[in-house]
Scaffold this motif. Structure first.
Motif, mmCIF file in Angstrom:
data_model
loop_
_atom_site.group_PDB
_atom_site.id
_atom_site.type_symbol
_atom_site.label_atom_id
_atom_site.label_comp_id
_atom_site.label_asym_id
_atom_site.label_seq_id
_atom_site.Cartn_x
_atom_site.Cartn_y
_atom_site.Cartn_z
ATOM 1 N N ASP A 217 0.847 -1.198 0.000
ATOM 2 C CA ASP A 217 0.000 0.000 0.000
ATOM 3 C C ASP A 217 0.889 1.257 0.000
ATOM 4 O OD1 ASP A 217 -2.284 1.605 0.357
ATOM 5 O OD2 ASP A 217 -2.250 1.381 2.541
ATOM 6 N N GLY A 231 -5.619 7.510 3.589
ATOM 7 C CA GLY A 231 -6.247 6.188 3.589
ATOM 8 C C GLY A 231 -5.562 5.236 2.624
ATOM 9 N N ARG A 295 -11.980 -5.596 8.066
ATOM 10 C CA ARG A 295 -12.625 -5.309 6.771
ATOM 11 C C ARG A 295 -11.584 -5.356 5.672
ATOM 12 N NH1 ARG A 295 -10.151 -0.580 5.812
ATOM 13 N NH2 ARG A 295 -9.268 0.349 7.665
ATOM 14 N N GLY A 297 -9.188 -3.591 3.053
ATOM 15 C CA GLY A 297 -8.564 -2.284 2.937
ATOM 16 C C GLY A 297 -9.108 -1.574 1.706
ATOM 17 N N ASP A 298 -8.976 -0.276 1.707
ATOM 18 C CA ASP A 298 -9.352 0.527 0.547
ATOM 19 C C ASP A 298 -8.146 1.390 0.212
ATOM 20 O OD1 ASP A 298 -10.496 2.136 -1.334
ATOM 21 O OD2 ASP A 298 -12.177 2.808 -0.110
ATOM 22 N N GLU A 300 -6.910 -1.695 -1.107
ATOM 23 C CA GLU A 300 -6.477 -3.096 -1.238
ATOM 24 C C GLU A 300 -7.584 -3.984 -1.809
ATOM 25 O OE1 GLU A 300 -5.963 -1.074 1.290
ATOM 26 O OE2 GLU A 300 -4.059 -1.438 2.291
HETATM 27 N N1 GLY Z 1 -5.516 1.327 2.919
HETATM 28 C C1 GLY Z 1 -5.529 1.129 4.307
HETATM 29 C C2 GLY Z 1 -6.822 0.825 4.921
HETATM 30 O O1 GLY Z 1 -7.816 0.590 4.252
HETATM 31 O O2 GLY Z 1 -6.904 0.819 6.133
#
Ligand code: GLY
Length: 433
Positions: A217, A231, A295, A297-298, A300
């Motif tokens: 990431d 994020g 959850r 990842g965003d 990911e």
């Molecule tokens: N990209 C990190 C998260 O979703 O926590």
């Protein structure tokens, strides 16, 4: 066709919407119309409401009125608030932990207690602080700013601050820790370690786990990992499901902790199914634990769900039947690559100003790239506007090599995205800290 409600409205939910809608009718309650979610609701002949997904009466009425049979939640604060608990009370199938299961994300001290018990060698030296005296004592142990401050609760990936990167000098770190303590009554101060960060996500039916391709990431706002935390500005995964600096034994070590954690969380009741996210560091003296998320990842999720060979809805069924295994949950052998495009002020300046922008979506799609909208509303044609000051949309590609996936993404973005928007041009570099 099964009716499945998806709550949440980011890029992660956009890719979940795409996956769910392949075999289920997609239902959604979102605070604004996310163009990707809208597209897949329509394609699957589902329905959406523009409303507050935290409003439990609204969610309950929608589930009952529309005879919804399944619910997917992968957004941290919706999980903490108990939206999966509500869906369970209504007797529908669920993907995501209860609020109690999600505590591994919304309480950093709870997560550390679990890891201390299950894999003490993976814990970085830390102190969980609840009083001013404890804080003073903890900071006194450091000669300089080589420590990390971790707030207790949810911070959207932006709360952890690292000495020398996010704060400079002991005093600034102390003041930040003090503000976290005042806000939540708890804060963690941890040693700063050198290493490479990576993410291990695993799908779980509450008993079995299947590790997804490992992701790398890009949490920093600017190129060369400079600037404030975000994020996530981009993400990649490799065809072999590993990363160049990882051995299979490293991944096995993380998977073992994840498996034990799932058993621990579900020892009395089924509190956790769906996906668990482990953040880790590969250090000179082994693999160290950073955090759990309850959850996807965003961004990911965008990489990993695009790497799925098995349809997500089949995995959903295996999760309900507790039959999930690596033989029925398979991933393609390719490289995945995601770049987030953000408002110019994202993570830099707090503003409620909307940012209107142009985007030639069609041209990007024609370049063999995909778009997943996040905090964006469509106006008309190529005109869009931001919702708040957040990540706007993600561009995703796949390739037989990392170079191919990377070139495809940046080529697709060239000239097709408003110049006023911002994105990192160095996704693909593997940095070490
Ligand atoms: N990209 C990190 C998260 O979703 O926590």
């Amino acid at each position: 066709m099964k009716k499945c409600l998806l709550l949440g409205n980011g890029g992660r939910e956009a890719v979940l919407a795409e996956q769910i809608s392949k075999n289920y009718a997609l239902y959604s309650i979102m605070p604004y119309v996310n163009p990707t979610i809208e597209e897949y609701v329509k394609k699957s002949q589902g329905k959406y409401l523009v409303g507050n997904p935290f409003d439990k009466e609204l969610v309950k009425k929608f589930i009952i009125d529309e005879k919804i049979e399944a619910c997917v939640v992968s957004q941290d604060n919706l999980l903490q608030d108990g939206l999966i608990d509500l869906a369970k009370e209504l007797g529908i199938e669920t993907f995501g932990p209860t609020s109690k299961g999600a505590k591994i994300e919304w309480s950093k001290t709870y997560a550390l207690e679990i890891v201390k018990k299950l894999a003490p060698e993976m814990v970085i030296k830390n102190v969980a602080i609840t009083t001013q005296e404890e804080l003073d004592k903890a900071i006194e142990q450091y000669e300089d700013d080589s420590f990390v401050v971790k707030p207790e609760g949810l911070t959207g990936g932006k709360g952890v601050k690292v000495g020398g990167i996010h704060f400079k000098g002991k005093e600034e770190g102390y003041q930040y820790a003090k503000s976290c303590l005042e806000e939540a009554g708890r804060v963690i101060v941890q040693d700063k370690v050198e290493g490479r960060e990576f993410t291990v996500m695993a799908l779980t039916d509450g008993e079995h786990i299947v590790v997804t391709p490992i992701t790398f990431d890009y949490p920093y706002r600017f190129e060369e990992d400079k600037g404030p935390g975000t994020g996530g500005m981009g993400c990649l995964s490799f065809a072999d499901g590993k990363l160049p600096f990882l051995e299979q034994a490293d991944i096995d070590k993380c998977a073992e902790l994840i498996q034990k954690t799932i058993h621990e969380l579900n020892s009395e009741n089924l509190e956790f199914n769906g996906v668990i996210y482990g953040g880790f560091f590969k250090c000179k003296d082994g693999i160290k634990f950073i955090e759990f998320n309850a959850r996807f990842g965003d961004p990911e999720a965008i990489n990993v769900l695009n790497a799925l060979e098995t349809p997500f809805t089949e995995i959903f069924e295996h999760i309900q039947n507790k039959t999930l295994s690596s033989s029925n949950c398979k991933f393609k052998k390719n490289y995945t690559f995601t770049v987030y495009v953000v408002s110019p002020n994202y993570a830099i300046k707090s503003t409620k100003e909307q940012c209107e922008f142009k985007l030639n979506k069609q041209a990007i799609l024609e370049n063999d790239a995909k778009i997943y909208f996040s905090s964006t509303k469509h106006i008309e044609g190529n005109n869009y506007t931001s919702v708040g000051n957040s990540r706007l949309f993600a561009v995703h590609t796949e390739g037989n090599t990392l170079e191919e996936a990377k070139e495809k993404a940046y080529r697709a973005m060239e000239n097709n995205i408003d110049e006023k928007l911002s994105y990192r041009k160095d996704i693909g570099e593997i940095y070490e800290h």
